[in-house]
Design an enzyme around this catalytic site. Structure first.
Site: not given
Length: 435
Positions: A247, A249, A254, A269, A299, A339, A414, A420
Site C-alpha cells: 500500500e 505509505k 495516522r 496516532r 492516513e 487502510f 510493532r 515500511k
C-alpha cells in the site's frame, strides 16, 4: 480517601529510581483504593487528570496558577515568581508559599482525592466569558485547604510536570500485581480500550475472567498496530512469505475514526482527540461509511495543487487549529485514505486476517474526494512491487507499506507483519544543543 495519601505516594515515587520499587508502591496504593476511585486514580498517579483521548483540558498556565496561589496565601505574585527562579520548580515554590501563608480559612477541611479531582473537572469544563477567573477561584479554594506537600503535587498535576517516573509500563505491572491479574490480560485490556481506569476497576472487581471479556468500545481508541522497517521491496516480500499487500505509505497523520450513528470521533496516532479540527472529514464519515457503528483507520493527508500530497506538517497545522477552522479548510484541504477496519456493527475484526479486513473495508466505504481507500497492490512479483514503489515516490508519497495477507491486527505491537519501505536517508551524527 485523603489527598495527603496520594501526595505521600508521589513523594515515595520521587525518592527512588528503581522500577521494581515504584511498581510496588503503586500496587500497594491501588490495593487500598476504594472502588469508586479506581477509575480516576491511575491517571492521577501518571500525573494526569484525563486519558490522552479525552478532549477535556485544564487550560491553566503558570501565570494563572501563580495568581491562584497568591490569592490563597496572600504571598505576592512577584515573590512566587522569584522563588521559581531559585527552585526551578513551580510545585516547590507553591509549597513554600503555602508554608508562608498569612492565614488559613476558618472553615478549612482536609482535602480528599474526590474533591481535588472534581475541582479539576470543573476547571476543565469552565468555558466562555469569565472562565479564567472561575478557574483561578477553583484552584485558590484548593490551595486554601492544601498542606504544602499537597499544594506542590496539585500544581504539578495542573501543569503536567509530575516527575515521579511512573509511565504506562509501571502502571500496567502495578495493576496486575495489586489484583493478582495476569499481566498479558491487563496489557490486552489496555490495548483495546486505552483506559487504565477501566482496566484497574475490572481487574479488581472481575479478575482475569473480566479482563478477558474486555472488548473494543466505540469512543475509546485502540492502540495502533505498528510496523518495522524493511531494507527494500524484495526483503519485504521474502519476509511476507512470497506474497504481500503493498500500500502507498502516505506522508500524513495516522488517524482512527469512530462512528456511532451521527457521532463521529477522530483520534490521532498518539490517541489525541482531533475531531474539532477536521469537520469536513466528520461529515464525510457520516455519509460515506456504510455502517452505523464502525471503527476504521487511515492516513489523513494534506492535498496541494494538482492533488499532490503536501508535507506532514500541514496536517499538524490543521490539528492544532482551534479557531477559524473554516478558513483552514480552504487553505489546507485534507483527504482521508483508509487502510483498515477494526470494528463494524458489534463485530470486532482485529482477529480477522488482513486480506478479509481489506475486503470488509472496501464494502464498508463509499469513496469520494474526502474519503478514499489506500491504493493497494497484492502481488508475488518483486518487479511489480518495485514499479509500484517508484510510482508512489514519483507521486510525492513516502514509500510503501507491505502487509502479510494472513496477519491479524495486533494493537500496540510493532512486529514484522507490517513493514515500511522508504528511501534510506544519509546517516548523520548529531548533538542535541537545545530542548
Amino acid at each position: 480517601m485523603r489527598y495527603s495519601e496520594l501526595a505521600n505516594l508521589y513523594r515515595s515515587l520521587e525518592k527512588t529510581t528503581l522500577k521494581t520499587l515504584k511498581t510496588k508502591f503503586v500496587a500497594d496504593f491501588l490495593k487500598k483504593t476504594p472502588d469508586e476511585l479506581l477509575e480516576i486514580i491511575p491517571y492521577l498517579i501518571l500525573g494526569k487528570v484525563f486519558p490522552d483521548w479525552d478532549e477535556r483540558e485544564l487550560g491553566v498556565g503558570e501565570k494563572l496558577l501563580v495568581k491562584a496561589v497568591a490569592m490563597a496565601t496572600g504571598v505576592p505574585e512577584k515573590e512566587i515568581e522569584n522563588s521559581v527562579k531559585d527552585t526551578g520548580d513551580l510545585g516547590e515554590s507553591v509549597a513554600l508559599a503555602l508554608k508562608r501563608r498569612r492565614q488559613k480559612s476558618f472553615f478549612s477541611q482536609p482535602l480528599t482525592i474526590k474533591r481535588v479531582y472534581n475541582t479539576f473537572v470543573k476547571i476543565a469544563e469552565a468555558q466562555g466569558e469569565g472562565s479564567q477567573d472561575r478557574k483561578m477561584k477553583y484552584l485558590a479554594n484548593l490551595f486554601m485547604d492544601a498542606e504544602p506537600e499537597e499544594g506542590k503535587y496539585i500544581a504539578r498535576t495542573v501543569l503536567g510536570t509530575m516527575r515521579t517516573g511512573v509511565a504506562e509500563g509501571i502502571l500496567r505491572d502495578a495493576i496486575a500485581g495489586a489484583f493478582n491479574a495476569r499481566p498479558e490480560l491487563v496489557e490486552r485490556a489496555y490495548m483495546l480500550t486505552s483506559d487504565f481506569g477501566q482496566v484497574a476497576r475490572v481487574a479488581k472487581l472481575e479478575g482475569n475472567e473480566g479482563l478477558a471479556r474486555v472488548q473494543i468500545q466505540i469512543g475509546k481508541p485502540i492502540r495502533p498496530m505498528l510496523a518495522q522497517n524493511a531494507a527494500g521491496v524484495k526483503d519485504a516480500l521474502m519476509e511476507m512469505g512470497g506474497e504481500a499487500a503493498f500500500e502507498i505509505k502516505y506522508d500524513g497523520a495516522r488517524v482512527q475514526v469512530h462512528r456511532d450513528g451521527d457521532r463521529v470521533i477522530i483520534y490521532s496516532r498518539r490517541l489525541e482527540n482531533v475531531t474539532r479540527s477536521i469537520p469536513e472529514i466528520i461529515e464525510a464519515a457520516k455519509s460515506q461509511l456504510k455502517h452505523e457503528r464502525i471503527i476504521v483507520e487511515g492516513e489523513l493527508v494534506a492535498v496541494g495543487e494538482g492533488g499532490r500530497p503536501r508535507p506532514f506538517q500541514y496536517v499538524l497545522r490543521r490539528f492544532r487549529r482551534k479557531y477559524n477552522i473554516e478558513e483552514m479548510i480552504e487553505r489546507i484541504p485534507v483527504e482521508l485514505n483508509l487502510f483498515d477496519i477494526l470494528y463494524a456493527d458489534g463485530e470486532a475484526l482485529i482477529d480477522t486476517p488482513f486480506r478479509e479486513r481489506r475486503r470488509r473495508l472496501k464494502e464498508a466505504v463509499e469513496e469520494n474526494e474526502r474519503i478514499k481507500l489506500a491504493v493497494q497492490l497484492v502481488t508475488k512479483s518483486a518487479e511489480e512491487a518495485e514499479k509500484f514503489y517508484k510510482e508512489a515516490l514519483e507521486l510525492g508519497h513516502e514509500g510503501l507499506m507491505a502487509k502479510r495477507l494472513d496477519a491479524v491486527y495486533e494493537p500496540g505491537n510493532r512486529g514484522k507483519k507490517w513493514l515500511k519501505i522508504k528511501p534510506t536517508m544519509e546517516d548523520l551524527d548529531l548533538v542535541i544543543i537545545g530542548a
